[in-house]
Design a protein around this motif. Sequence first.
Motif, PDB file in Angstrom:
ATOM      1  N   TYR A  32       0.837  -1.192   0.000  1.00 35.45           N
ATOM      2  CA  TYR A  32       0.000   0.000   0.000  1.00 35.45           C
ATOM      3  C   TYR A  32       0.875   1.246   0.000  1.00 35.45           C
ATOM      4  CZ  TYR A  32      -3.763  -3.191   0.937  1.00 35.45           C
ATOM      5  OH  TYR A  32      -4.672  -4.202   0.839  1.00 35.45           O
ATOM      6  N   TYR A  56      -7.529   3.174   2.948  1.00 38.17           N
ATOM      7  CA  TYR A  56      -7.152   3.365   1.562  1.00 38.17           C
ATOM      8  C   TYR A  56      -7.604   2.135   0.786  1.00 38.17           C
ATOM      9  CZ  TYR A  56      -4.250   3.124  -2.611  1.00 38.17           C
ATOM     10  OH  TYR A  56      -3.820   2.992  -3.912  1.00 38.17           O
ATOM     11  N   VAL A  58      -8.551   0.375  -3.395  1.00 43.61           N
ATOM     12  CA  VAL A  58      -8.611   0.507  -4.840  1.00 43.61           C
ATOM     13  C   VAL A  58      -9.877  -0.197  -5.291  1.00 43.61           C
ATOM     14  CG1 VAL A  58      -7.465   0.021  -7.017  1.00 43.61           C
ATOM     15  CG2 VAL A  58      -6.109   0.504  -4.978  1.00 43.61           C
ATOM     16  N   SER A  64      -8.477  -3.061   0.158  1.00 44.46           N
ATOM     17  CA  SER A  64      -8.453  -1.880   1.018  1.00 44.46           C
ATOM     18  C   SER A  64      -7.770  -2.225   2.330  1.00 44.46           C
ATOM     19  CB  SER A  64      -9.870  -1.391   1.289  1.00 44.46           C
ATOM     20  OG  SER A  64     -10.517  -2.280   2.164  1.00 44.46           O
ATOM     21  N   LYS A 352     -10.713  11.542  -2.427  1.00 44.40           N
ATOM     22  CA  LYS A 352      -9.335  11.411  -2.918  1.00 44.40           C
ATOM     23  C   LYS A 352      -8.380  12.401  -2.264  1.00 44.40           C
ATOM     24  CE  LYS A 352      -9.545   9.106  -7.353  1.00 44.40           C
ATOM     25  NZ  LYS A 352     -10.924   8.585  -7.272  1.00 44.40           N
ATOM     26  N   GLU A 380      -0.064   7.407  -7.189  1.00 43.68           N
ATOM     27  CA  GLU A 380      -1.372   8.019  -7.364  1.00 43.68           C
ATOM     28  C   GLU A 380      -1.921   7.687  -8.736  1.00 43.68           C
ATOM     29  OE1 GLU A 380      -1.434  12.172  -6.592  1.00 43.68           O
ATOM     30  OE2 GLU A 380      -3.595  12.331  -6.870  1.00 43.68           O
ATOM     31  N   TYR A 384      -8.626   4.886  -6.928  1.00 41.11           N
ATOM     32  CA  TYR A 384      -8.431   4.662  -5.491  1.00 41.11           C
ATOM     33  C   TYR A 384      -9.377   5.557  -4.691  1.00 41.11           C
ATOM     34  CZ  TYR A 384      -6.038   9.123  -4.893  1.00 41.11           C
ATOM     35  OH  TYR A 384      -5.759  10.446  -4.810  1.00 41.11           O
TER      36      TYR A 384
END
Lengths: 396, 279, 229
Positions: A32, A56, A58, A64, A352, A380, A384
Amino acid sequence: MLRYWKLIVITAIIVFSFGTYYVQNALAKSEYPEFVFKTINGDEAEIESLMVTGEYGVNEEGLSEHFNLTSEGTVYREERSYLDQLFYRSTLIERLQSDYRSFMRGKGESSTTLFENNELLAFVGPYSLDEPDDSFDVELLDKRTKERTAFQVTLPNAKEYSFINIQDVQVSHDKLIVISRNIKRGSPSESDSEEIHVYQIDLTNQKINSDEVILTSDSGSPAEWIHISEINSHSHIGQENYFVFQLGYMKGEQYGSSVRDRTEYVAYHYETNETIELDLSEEVGADPTFSKVYKDSIYFFDTEANNLQIKAYNIRNDEWILIELQTTEEVHPANLVEIKNDMLYMANFNDKQTNIYALNLEMEELVYEGKIEFANPKDEQGDYYLNLYDMVIENE
Amino acid sequence: MKNYVKLVDFELKRFIKIYFVLIGMTIVLQIVGVILESRQYLDKATEAMYEYSVPLMEFVGQNGKFGLHRVLETGYFMIPIGLSVAALIFYCFFIWYRDWFGKNTFVYRLLMLPTARLNVLLAKASAIFLMVLGLVGIQLILLPIESTILQWIVPLDLRIDMSVSELVGQFGYGYLGLIIPNSFIQFLINYGIGFMHVFILFTAILFERSFRLRGIVYGVIYYIAAQVLFLFPIMIEVFFETGYLYPIEIFILEIILGLLVIGLSLWISNYLLNRKVTV
Amino acid sequence: MIEVKDISKNFGRKKVLKGVSFTANKGEITCLIGINGVGKTTIMNAIMNLTPIKSGEILIDGEKLSKKTFEKITFIPDAITMLPQMTIGEALQFMKDFYESWNSERANELLTFFRLKEEEKISSLSKGNTAKVNLLLGLALDVDYLLMDEPFTGIDIFSREQIAEVFTSHLVEDRGVIITTHEINDIEHLIDKVVLLDEGVVRKEFHTEEVRENEGKSVVDVMREVYKQ
């Protein structure tokens, strides 16, 4: 030896497969991305004690993970030791359990049942009281002498409620005040109704002095009911001046579809035992706004307009203060706020981007402005999301 | 020690044919499952994109990307794993009763071996442990292989590649997380509890073998008593909600109690094997 | 010497053994005689610690049975003590693996004598041959004491003769043997000592040689005397 090939092969498979798997897992660096606080304006030292917790993920991969972010960097849950993950406690409870191990024993992990100031630590429990229990356990610890006082108080009319949840505990002088949310047992035909109680417990006599209903969800009209929510943070265990409720007047079925008609605020003043109805509709409107209680004031945060606006209502003086702040970055709709030692910390985010602000309340001045960024810009990418859900100001 | 190893090897050989069948079935069914499911997904994608001109992104949006986690939920995985679990649980009983029943009276031989009788029990238990871990170990090796097969069939744009630990950790599919926990500590906990149950069960079986009809009652009582002893701190928490012990303390207590229950089972088994068991 | 001292055993409420005592010496063949269900097999099992006894004591050369004793004493029950799916060769290997007292040379000698083949599967053997393998597994151990439960029951006449031959050979010589039987006729000439059992007790314990010389009686004569009372 060759005769034992089956035994040897099976053992080898086990050692090889599990060995590789767990060694790999142990050595694996988190995949991550690392996040950091990027300073835009001000001194990074202002946010040294700030920790935000979030998740966090995706979307398309369905992956996550939860993380803690401080100025030192990002720590994902999977990076912590397994036992830490298994026995996770909030930072507050972790501190109390390690400092007052014996006192905290059997007291649960609910912060609303605790009160702490420089002299003492108090507990009233259980957090949720239901049949056939009808009494609170009260226990106090004198921090200096380490002396513990414990007693039980029987609640008047406890039988009328199906359960009683403690919302806040305060100690001042020789009095202990418990605010609770009591669910009144309804007759089968009607739905249960909620009451907010204030119990005053005399610490000298170890008796309940009074039990007052300060609010009820029953509006008196069959077409309307009141949704009661607390504005004060449940994770604060320090001294508070006011405990503020937000009342949502709802039209329609309580458990079906209902629409908010208007919003009102009620403050309970610990010192005077007064319940004050606040008329704030002109300033904050009918819809509930994200708000916080600190000292004598309620802070309302308006981030919908493209600048950061904080309206503070001082309950004691019945005065409004407007703090308008010029921010560098675009302001987002969601907020997390913590206030401590006249410093207001704020995480302002969408799914985000996150802005981080630190505000000196006395000076009404933004002392820090920054944002959360990927440490490595290459990370980035893709669909996400970053969802923050907790903020803690750690003690130095 | 030497005799113990020989006995383990011997016990393994006695079940090895069925064991190899279980392994073979697992490998074949799972790989066939991966191929068929991947093909099916790919056919669906091809059909959507070429016949109905659905853009790739839209197809992925509607159907999700393909990955091994999708095959995990199908019978191709569940059936062989379920059957293996059932077979090994059944064998926990059969490993004893096959020595008493049938034409042969092999138990005479086992009990007359010039070695501690407890070795016979330890060998039977070890054989079971080895077979359980062996199957899971093969599953661990199989998953990356299956992942590779999937990658051959499904193109990059349509699939998610995951390592075994991501597969276990992220999708947390009950059974996979249970048999292959991501953390080594959890692995020790899961299999420790599993093996403790095997020891308790063996003691219960020896009660039955020693006292026959009455022994069934003793065995059942012992089985329940051992569970109660092991779960005592947790049961106190559930029923009385005292919260007196911190979770970490309960955890440590459970480790001690688990070891105690294993020790107790071995001690009683040893006594029964030497003093009470009858051919 | 095997000393059985005052052993009792119940099966449920039924008293099978009510204080049985006798001794069996090295170099002698001792025969436990009694009708079926009299507890002969139970005594054998008790000596080998294969079944618990209620009271009493069993000593082998003055010592209680332990795991080491199984290198010194062996038991050949009336059914084979090997897995039927094993070949004779595998059975021999198993014995060799676990017993220090296993005598491979003697095992081979017995294989030839019984005309058995190593690659034969135990489950495919005739009754007589199965009994011979079972006997072989016991006899090929260099043990001092040998217990045999009904070695002649349900076996064809030729196998019986072969087995009887073993008793007079060097394979049994110098060892202490206890055998059980419910019919004495075939082996009367082989045995040195008789223990007559009835209803859970020892009715008489005697040396065949002594009664033959002193009283001129055969074993069957003594049995008739004892059981008619």
